[in-house]
Design a protein around this motif. Sequence first.
Motif, mmCIF file in Angstrom:
data_model
loop_
_atom_site.group_PDB
_atom_site.id
_atom_site.type_symbol
_atom_site.label_atom_id
_atom_site.label_comp_id
_atom_site.label_asym_id
_atom_site.label_seq_id
_atom_site.Cartn_x
_atom_site.Cartn_y
_atom_site.Cartn_z
ATOM 1 N N GLU A 65 32.362 -78.969 27.152
ATOM 2 C CA GLU A 65 31.007 -79.295 27.609
ATOM 3 C C GLU A 65 31.109 -79.885 29.013
ATOM 4 O O GLU A 65 30.823 -81.063 29.247
ATOM 5 N N ASP A 66 31.527 -79.042 29.937
ATOM 6 C CA ASP A 66 31.789 -79.498 31.304
ATOM 7 C C ASP A 66 31.376 -78.422 32.295
ATOM 8 O O ASP A 66 31.002 -77.308 31.917
ATOM 9 N N GLN A 67 31.446 -78.757 33.580
ATOM 10 C CA GLN A 67 31.011 -77.824 34.617
ATOM 11 C C GLN A 67 31.945 -76.626 34.739
ATOM 12 O O GLN A 67 31.519 -75.534 35.141
ATOM 13 N N VAL A 68 33.209 -76.810 34.399
ATOM 14 C CA VAL A 68 34.127 -75.674 34.435
ATOM 15 C C VAL A 68 33.739 -74.655 33.362
ATOM 16 O O VAL A 68 33.789 -73.446 33.587
ATOM 17 N N GLY A 69 33.314 -75.151 32.197
ATOM 18 C CA GLY A 69 32.798 -74.249 31.177
ATOM 19 C C GLY A 69 31.584 -73.486 31.669
ATOM 20 O O GLY A 69 31.441 -72.281 31.419
ATOM 21 N N ASP A 70 30.692 -74.186 32.385
ATOM 22 C CA ASP A 70 29.523 -73.516 32.978
ATOM 23 C C ASP A 70 29.965 -72.405 33.923
ATOM 24 O O ASP A 70 29.390 -71.304 33.937
ATOM 25 N N PHE A 71 30.982 -72.702 34.728
ATOM 26 C CA PHE A 71 31.505 -71.739 35.700
ATOM 27 C C PHE A 71 32.004 -70.476 35.005
ATOM 28 O O PHE A 71 31.698 -69.348 35.411
ATOM 29 N N ILE A 72 32.753 -70.663 33.925
ATOM 30 C CA ILE A 72 33.319 -69.518 33.205
ATOM 31 C C ILE A 72 32.229 -68.690 32.542
ATOM 32 O O ILE A 72 32.207 -67.458 32.654
ATOM 33 N N LEU A 73 31.305 -69.342 31.865
ATOM 34 C CA LEU A 73 30.249 -68.603 31.174
ATOM 35 C C LEU A 73 29.381 -67.826 32.157
ATOM 36 O O LEU A 73 29.030 -66.668 31.911
ATOM 37 N N ALA A 74 29.042 -68.458 33.282
ATOM 38 C CA ALA A 74 28.224 -67.770 34.284
ATOM 39 C C ALA A 74 28.973 -66.579 34.867
ATOM 40 O O ALA A 74 28.401 -65.499 35.088
ATOM 41 N N GLY A 75 30.278 -66.759 35.118
ATOM 42 C CA GLY A 75 31.069 -65.665 35.668
ATOM 43 C C GLY A 75 31.178 -64.497 34.713
ATOM 44 O O GLY A 75 31.096 -63.329 35.120
ATOM 45 N N LEU A 76 31.347 -64.787 33.433
ATOM 46 C CA LEU A 76 31.419 -63.719 32.442
ATOM 47 C C LEU A 76 30.099 -62.974 32.325
ATOM 48 O O LEU A 76 30.079 -61.746 32.167
ATOM 49 N N GLU A 77 29.009 -63.706 32.394
ATOM 50 C CA GLU A 77 27.693 -63.061 32.363
ATOM 51 C C GLU A 77 27.553 -62.084 33.524
ATOM 52 O O GLU A 77 27.068 -60.955 33.347
ATOM 53 N N ARG A 78 27.998 -62.495 34.702
ATOM 54 C CA ARG A 78 27.903 -61.598 35.865
ATOM 55 C C ARG A 78 28.757 -60.349 35.676
ATOM 56 O O ARG A 78 28.440 -59.282 36.220
ATOM 57 N N GLU A 79 29.833 -60.480 34.917
ATOM 58 C CA GLU A 79 30.735 -59.345 34.694
ATOM 59 C C GLU A 79 30.360 -58.524 33.459
ATOM 60 O O GLU A 79 31.106 -57.640 33.047
ATOM 61 N N ASN A 80 29.211 -58.828 32.859
ATOM 62 C CA ASN A 80 28.732 -58.099 31.678
ATOM 63 C C ASN A 80 29.698 -58.209 30.486
ATOM 64 O O ASN A 80 29.826 -57.266 29.692
ATOM 65 N N VAL A 81 30.345 -59.347 30.363
ATOM 66 C CA VAL A 81 31.184 -59.629 29.203
ATOM 67 C C VAL A 81 30.381 -60.501 28.235
ATOM 68 O O VAL A 81 29.825 -61.530 28.632
ATOM 69 N N GLU A 82 30.308 -60.104 26.981
ATOM 70 C CA GLU A 82 29.544 -60.819 25.972
ATOM 71 C C GLU A 82 30.089 -62.240 25.781
ATOM 72 O O GLU A 82 31.298 -62.430 25.606
ATOM 73 N N THR A 83 29.199 -63.228 25.830
ATOM 74 C CA THR A 83 29.601 -64.632 25.723
ATOM 75 C C THR A 83 29.013 -65.337 24.505
ATOM 76 O O THR A 83 29.297 -66.521 24.308
#
Length: 336
Positions: A65-83
């Motif tokens: 529950e941190d900003q790095v987690g936010d970074f990863i989830l947002a990046g995966l969304e941009r890459e069309n990887v299911e999160t």
Amino acid sequence: MTDPTPGTELFTVGRSSIDLYSDDIGAPFSEITRFGAYLGGSPLNIAVGASRLGVRSALLTAVGEDQVGDFILAGLERENVETRYIPRKPGTRTSAVLLGIQPPDRFPITFYRENAADIQLGIPDIDAAPIEAARALVVNGSALARDPGRSATLHAARRAHGAGVPVYLDLDFRADMWPGLLGYGLNIRALLRDVDVVLGTEEEINAALLRDPADVTIRHSMITAPEIRGDVAANTAALLAEVPVVIVKEGARGCTVHRQGEAAVTVPGFPVEVLSVLGAGDAFAAGVVAGRLRGLDWPGAARVGNACGAIVVTRIGCANFTPTWAEVQALMDGPA
């Protein structure tokens, strides 16, 4: 993501991180002044790489529950990887990796994985994902280092194998993640009953059958490229006795595809100028899986993997720099 997960073709399981790569190419680590921030972690890289090649991919990992987690989830969304199946684990930290780049052959790396969120991926998290409906599953050797991630990985492979979903094992040996190096091979061999394809470098093949920790040498903080003594041919044969396909990654030479009951096939690599080797193996795995899902035979899929790896080593980064199918096709169609 808005698409429902039943369309997912590929699940990958294991590590995720923010990767901080030096922008000061050639500088000793102590003199680095700037880093670029990218997505990282072998299973994440494979999921993104496959997505860029047209595969509907999902990542099974965990973040804090941190900003790095936010970074990863947002990046995966941009890459069309299911999160949607990535839980946040309270009280943990999302992983980080720092990398220096000293061409042509030194890439010192430091992993920050104390209290790592992805290690806390558990069996209930795996049960929330429709693995049986996929066309492939990729599991990862480093995920076996600690529980509950170890048990979650074993459970994912068992479910997929029981449903007839091909299971790929990326050996992904990271010596610093293991309390005892012999534990790596023991856990790998325990997983093999549910594996259809093993992917690994010559060093990782030796690590899977390691009998003496003294055979492992890490120089210049090259954790991702250790020297591991062993009989590659004998160790490959030992793995092939357990699984139908073993693909040995051989760097610039390409790879060799070993199949039970058939002659080994060497698939040449593509000559390129290397900037950073980190991420090449993950791009290779994404290419092999994507090639198989497109209906290619094993040498054809391995050639796609070689092309993906060749493209990534010319770039600084892993997931963010994996190629599209058009880029791969252009390299394969070019002069040999």
